[in-house]
Design a protein around this motif. Structure first.
Motif, PDB file in Angstrom:
ATOM      1  N   GLU A  95      11.626   3.153   7.080  1.00  0.00           N
ATOM      2  CA  GLU A  95      11.850   4.434   7.528  1.00  0.00           C
ATOM      3  C   GLU A  95      10.660   5.289   8.032  1.00  0.00           C
ATOM      4  O   GLU A  95       9.899   5.213   7.262  1.00  0.00           O
ATOM      5  N   TRP A  96      10.954   5.556   9.180  1.00  0.00           N
ATOM      6  CA  TRP A  96       9.595   6.230   9.949  1.00  0.00           C
ATOM      7  C   TRP A  96       9.806   7.641  10.244  1.00  0.00           C
ATOM      8  O   TRP A  96      10.977   7.908  10.872  1.00  0.00           O
ATOM      9  N   SER A  97       9.151   8.551  10.010  1.00  0.00           N
ATOM     10  CA  SER A  97       9.610  10.068   9.886  1.00  0.00           C
ATOM     11  C   SER A  97       8.501  10.547  11.081  1.00  0.00           C
ATOM     12  O   SER A  97       8.951  11.814  11.482  1.00  0.00           O
ATOM     13  N   GLY A  98       7.767   9.854  11.573  1.00  0.00           N
ATOM     14  CA  GLY A  98       6.844  10.493  12.553  1.00  0.00           C
ATOM     15  C   GLY A  98       5.807  11.293  11.943  1.00  0.00           C
ATOM     16  O   GLY A  98       5.581  11.351  10.749  1.00  0.00           O
ATOM     17  N   PHE A  99       5.490  12.494  12.668  1.00  0.00           N
ATOM     18  CA  PHE A  99       4.164  13.273  12.008  1.00  0.00           C
ATOM     19  C   PHE A  99       4.861  14.191  11.487  1.00  0.00           C
ATOM     20  O   PHE A  99       5.853  14.946  11.702  1.00  0.00           O
ATOM     21  N   LEU A 100       4.411  14.659  10.070  1.00  0.00           N
ATOM     22  CA  LEU A 100       4.669  15.698   9.428  1.00  0.00           C
ATOM     23  C   LEU A 100       3.271  16.698   9.202  1.00  0.00           C
ATOM     24  O   LEU A 100       2.411  16.083   8.754  1.00  0.00           O
ATOM     25  N   PRO A 101       3.511  17.675   8.893  1.00  0.00           N
ATOM     26  CA  PRO A 101       2.575  18.723   8.549  1.00  0.00           C
ATOM     27  C   PRO A 101       1.840  18.039   7.031  1.00  0.00           C
ATOM     28  O   PRO A 101       2.750  17.496   6.353  1.00  0.00           O
ATOM     29  N   ALA A 102       0.748  18.568   6.834  1.00  0.00           N
ATOM     30  CA  ALA A 102      -0.140  17.853   5.847  1.00  0.00           C
ATOM     31  C   ALA A 102       0.595  17.819   4.473  1.00  0.00           C
ATOM     32  O   ALA A 102       0.691  17.300   3.460  1.00  0.00           O
ATOM     33  N   ASP A 103       1.042  19.415   4.246  1.00  0.00           N
ATOM     34  CA  ASP A 103       1.817  19.716   3.024  1.00  0.00           C
ATOM     35  C   ASP A 103       2.748  18.782   2.798  1.00  0.00           C
ATOM     36  O   ASP A 103       3.110  18.090   1.548  1.00  0.00           O
ATOM     37  N   GLN A 104       3.772  18.573   3.796  1.00  0.00           N
ATOM     38  CA  GLN A 104       4.976  17.863   3.731  1.00  0.00           C
ATOM     39  C   GLN A 104       4.544  16.333   3.644  1.00  0.00           C
ATOM     40  O   GLN A 104       5.251  15.558   2.847  1.00  0.00           O
ATOM     41  N   ALA A 105       3.752  15.685   4.278  1.00  0.00           N
ATOM     42  CA  ALA A 105       3.297  14.569   4.353  1.00  0.00           C
ATOM     43  C   ALA A 105       2.919  13.945   3.017  1.00  0.00           C
ATOM     44  O   ALA A 105       3.106  13.009   2.128  1.00  0.00           O
ATOM     45  N   LEU A 106       1.951  14.855   2.565  1.00  0.00           N
ATOM     46  CA  LEU A 106       1.480  14.675   0.978  1.00  0.00           C
ATOM     47  C   LEU A 106       2.592  14.804   0.108  1.00  0.00           C
ATOM     48  O   LEU A 106       2.591  13.721  -1.010  1.00  0.00           O
ATOM     49  N   ASP A 107       3.592  15.526   0.286  1.00  0.00           N
ATOM     50  CA  ASP A 107       4.427  15.558  -0.892  1.00  0.00           C
ATOM     51  C   ASP A 107       5.104  14.043  -0.913  1.00  0.00           C
ATOM     52  O   ASP A 107       6.008  13.813  -1.903  1.00  0.00           O
ATOM     53  N   ARG A 108       5.244  13.270   0.346  1.00  0.00           N
ATOM     54  CA  ARG A 108       6.048  12.210   0.243  1.00  0.00           C
ATOM     55  C   ARG A 108       5.028  11.075  -0.746  1.00  0.00           C
ATOM     56  O   ARG A 108       5.844   9.971  -0.775  1.00  0.00           O
ATOM     57  N   LEU A 109       4.053  11.393  -1.053  1.00  0.00           N
ATOM     58  CA  LEU A 109       3.304  10.473  -1.759  1.00  0.00           C
ATOM     59  C   LEU A 109       3.865  10.427  -3.239  1.00  0.00           C
ATOM     60  O   LEU A 109       3.851   9.439  -3.870  1.00  0.00           O
ATOM     61  N   ASP A 110       4.062  11.546  -3.749  1.00  0.00           N
ATOM     62  CA  ASP A 110       4.421  11.806  -5.260  1.00  0.00           C
ATOM     63  C   ASP A 110       5.625  10.819  -5.638  1.00  0.00           C
ATOM     64  O   ASP A 110       6.649  10.566  -5.011  1.00  0.00           O
ATOM     65  N   GLY A 111       5.278  10.003  -6.717  1.00  0.00           N
ATOM     66  CA  GLY A 111       6.227   9.164  -7.219  1.00  0.00           C
ATOM     67  C   GLY A 111       6.358   7.977  -6.473  1.00  0.00           C
ATOM     68  O   GLY A 111       7.094   6.941  -6.881  1.00  0.00           O
ATOM     69  N   ALA A 112       5.615   7.652  -5.477  1.00  0.00           N
ATOM     70  CA  ALA A 112       5.805   6.167  -4.660  1.00  0.00           C
ATOM     71  C   ALA A 112       5.233   5.172  -5.544  1.00  0.00           C
ATOM     72  O   ALA A 112       4.421   5.442  -6.438  1.00  0.00           O
ATOM     73  N   LEU A 113       5.608   4.045  -5.361  1.00  0.00           N
ATOM     74  CA  LEU A 113       5.241   2.622  -5.951  1.00  0.00           C
ATOM     75  C   LEU A 113       3.804   2.476  -5.541  1.00  0.00           C
ATOM     76  O   LEU A 113       3.199   1.909  -6.667  1.00  0.00           O
ATOM     77  N   ALA A 114       3.354   2.590  -4.298  1.00  0.00           N
ATOM     78  CA  ALA A 114       1.974   2.154  -3.862  1.00  0.00           C
ATOM     79  C   ALA A 114       1.661   2.860  -2.563  1.00  0.00           C
ATOM     80  O   ALA A 114       2.858   3.061  -1.677  1.00  0.00           O
ATOM     81  N   GLY A 115       0.611   2.772  -2.233  1.00  0.00           N
ATOM     82  CA  GLY A 115       0.201   3.291  -0.708  1.00  0.00           C
ATOM     83  C   GLY A 115      -0.409   2.081   0.068  1.00  0.00           C
ATOM     84  O   GLY A 115      -1.385   1.397  -0.778  1.00  0.00           O
ATOM     85  N   LEU A 116      -0.072   2.115   1.183  1.00  0.00           N
ATOM     86  CA  LEU A 116      -0.729   0.708   1.994  1.00  0.00           C
ATOM     87  C   LEU A 116      -1.830   1.365   2.929  1.00  0.00           C
ATOM     88  O   LEU A 116      -1.572   2.473   3.699  1.00  0.00           O
ATOM     89  N   SER A 117      -3.059   0.487   3.155  1.00  0.00           N
ATOM     90  CA  SER A 117      -3.816   1.008   4.210  1.00  0.00           C
ATOM     91  C   SER A 117      -4.203  -0.445   4.632  1.00  0.00           C
ATOM     92  O   SER A 117      -5.156  -1.426   4.255  1.00  0.00           O
ATOM     93  N   LEU A 118      -3.792  -0.699   5.948  1.00  0.00           N
ATOM     94  CA  LEU A 118      -3.786  -2.268   6.222  1.00  0.00           C
ATOM     95  C   LEU A 118      -4.726  -2.296   7.560  1.00  0.00           C
ATOM     96  O   LEU A 118      -4.477  -2.891   8.698  1.00  0.00           O
ATOM     97  N   LEU A 119      -5.693  -1.294   7.676  1.00  0.00           N
ATOM     98  CA  LEU A 119      -6.512  -1.219   8.734  1.00  0.00           C
ATOM     99  C   LEU A 119      -7.088  -2.503   9.001  1.00  0.00           C
ATOM    100  O   LEU A 119      -7.638  -3.471   8.240  1.00  0.00           O
ATOM    101  N   HIS A 120      -7.498  -2.844  10.341  1.00  0.00           N
ATOM    102  CA  HIS A 120      -8.165  -4.051  10.970  1.00  0.00           C
ATOM    103  C   HIS A 120      -9.722  -3.826  10.767  1.00  0.00           C
ATOM    104  O   HIS A 120     -10.302  -2.727  10.387  1.00  0.00           O
ATOM    105  N   ASP A 121     -10.305  -4.958  11.070  1.00  0.00           N
ATOM    106  CA  ASP A 121     -11.715  -4.942  10.918  1.00  0.00           C
ATOM    107  C   ASP A 121     -12.270  -4.585  12.095  1.00  0.00           C
ATOM    108  O   ASP A 121     -12.956  -5.662  13.126  1.00  0.00           O
ATOM    109  N   VAL A 122     -12.686  -3.315  12.447  1.00  0.00           N
ATOM    110  CA  VAL A 122     -13.183  -3.010  13.879  1.00  0.00           C
ATOM    111  C   VAL A 122     -14.176  -1.959  13.317  1.00  0.00           C
ATOM    112  O   VAL A 122     -14.350  -1.363  12.449  1.00  0.00           O
TER     113      VAL A 122
END
Length: 379
Positions: free
Chosen positions: A252-279
């Motif tokens: 599910e992709w929501s696009g850009f959300l203002p910071a307060d709304q975006a951060l609310d989406r983190l609450d209660g999540a199972l995990a957060g991903l950061s899959l940045l490449h080696d650049v």
């Protein structure tokens, strides 16, 4: 004493950018400043707030600078700097291309907020022809040295200091840390476990991996766990990948959300991903998304970039996976999906470190004090 006045300018960033609008500007407004915020409001599909909508804030709409379409934005911002700059105590710039825009214009004390490695980021601009990347890296270095002579610099990361001859204030990309966020692995209204990605979306930021993780996670759990992607896509290829994955039900992709709304989406999540490449641009930086995951008490899966490794290992709040290793990422997510309590324990460890070291409530005072000192300094 009349309020201090600051002109904040960007032609690139979204007007609801977390660092600019929801940290720095919000802190200045709370401290009684009058803020004029010149940004590409309509260029990002946002209506500028009207007079008085936000006490102390005046919005000016600028032309958006994007891809190779940059000259109109340069003309527009020079006009605004000439008209508005002298009416303020401080001018705060948020894009490298605004540094040369100030040449030949009489301005009050001017500050450049250095968000990233200006030279390394040239290689991430797909619209820059290969033959021009070397000259543009050199030009970026020259621009940085010139800016250091003409302006006050603040740095978003302490590792950027090695690029400059003088010492400069570091205002890190920390985040407001909630006191008691819900435990990781809390099911949503549909009874699903959510895995989240928060941030801009490009090839180098792992879009292809996110799409595959979403598909495998959904299939393996029969939809009981879902990947939720929050952030703007850059480039048509990235947009098409995400739209196709969403149509297929893989994420599910929501696009850009203002910071307060975006951060609310983190609450209660199972995990957060950061899959940045080696650049090069990512290696010295503290990934803001990792900071935000820890602040909201969710465990992290990250690729082995140095600052992310440091945060994850010191907090004990997640797992490091090899670059572009989708299988290892999904394996860890499935383990936490089977044992959400284990994910919650890791999330609490991360939250403890975030409250101790990563709270914007601590760094905001340092930022505001620095701006006050600059505004009050004799010209």
């Amino acid at each position: 004493m009349s309020p201090r006045r600051i002109l904040v300018v960007t032609v690139v960033h979204h007007p609801e950018d977390a660092r600019i609008r929801h940290r720095q500007i919000a802190s200045l407004l709370a401290a009684g400043w009058e803020v004029t915020f010149a940004a590409p409001w309509t260029g990002h599909g946002v209506e500028p707030p009207g007079a008085g909508a936000v006490p102390g804030l005046t919005a000016i709409d600028l032309t958006r600078s994007s891809g190779r379409r940059r000259f109109a934005a340069q003309r527009d911002v020079r006009r605004v700097l000439r008209e508005q700059g002298p009416r303020h105590d401080v001018v705060l710039l948020h894009d490298p291309e605004l540094v040369p825009s100030t040449l030949g214009i009489s301005l009050p004390l001017t500050v450049w907020d250095v968000h990233e490695d200006t030279r390394a980021v040239v290689d991430l601009r797909s619209w820059v022809p290969e033959r021009l990347r070397g000259p543009l890296r050199s030009l970026a270095g020259t621009m940085e040295r010139g800016a250091e002579r003409r302006m006050v610099l603040i740095l978003a990361d302490e590792d950027y200091a090695q690029r400059f001859a003088q010492q400069h204030l570091v205002v890190p990309n920390t985040t407001p840390v909630p006191v008691d966020p819900p435990p990781a692995g809390t099911p949503d209204e549909q009874g699903r476990l959510r895995v989240v990605y928060l941030g801009s979306l490009t090839r180098e930021r792992g879009v292809a991996e996110l799409v595959r993780v979403g598909e495998q996670l959904s299939t393996a759990t029969q939809g009981r766990a879902v990947l939720e992607v929050v952030g703007p896509a850059h480039g048509s290829a990235t947009t098409e990948q995400l739209e196709a994955a969403q149509r297929a039900g893989h994420l599910e992709w929501s696009g850009f959300l203002p910071a307060d709304q975006a951060l609310d989406r983190l609450d209660g999540a199972l995990a957060g991903l950061s899959l940045l490449h080696d650049v090069a641009n990512f290696r010295p930086s503290m990934p803001t998304k990792v900071v935000e995951y820890l602040a909201h008490a969710i465990p992290v899966i990250s690729t082995p970039l140095p600052r992310a490794v440091d945060l994850v290992e010191r907090s004990g709040a997640g797992t490091i996976v090899p670059f572009q290793d989708v299988e290892r990422t999904v394996e860890q997510l499935l383990a936490w999906a089977q044992d959400p309590a284990a994910a919650a324990d890791l999330g609490r460890s991360g939250h403890t470190l975030a409250r101790r070291e990563l709270d914007w409530g601590v760094h905001s005072e340092q930022f505001v004090t620095a701006m006050e000192r600059l505004a009050d300094a004799p010209r």
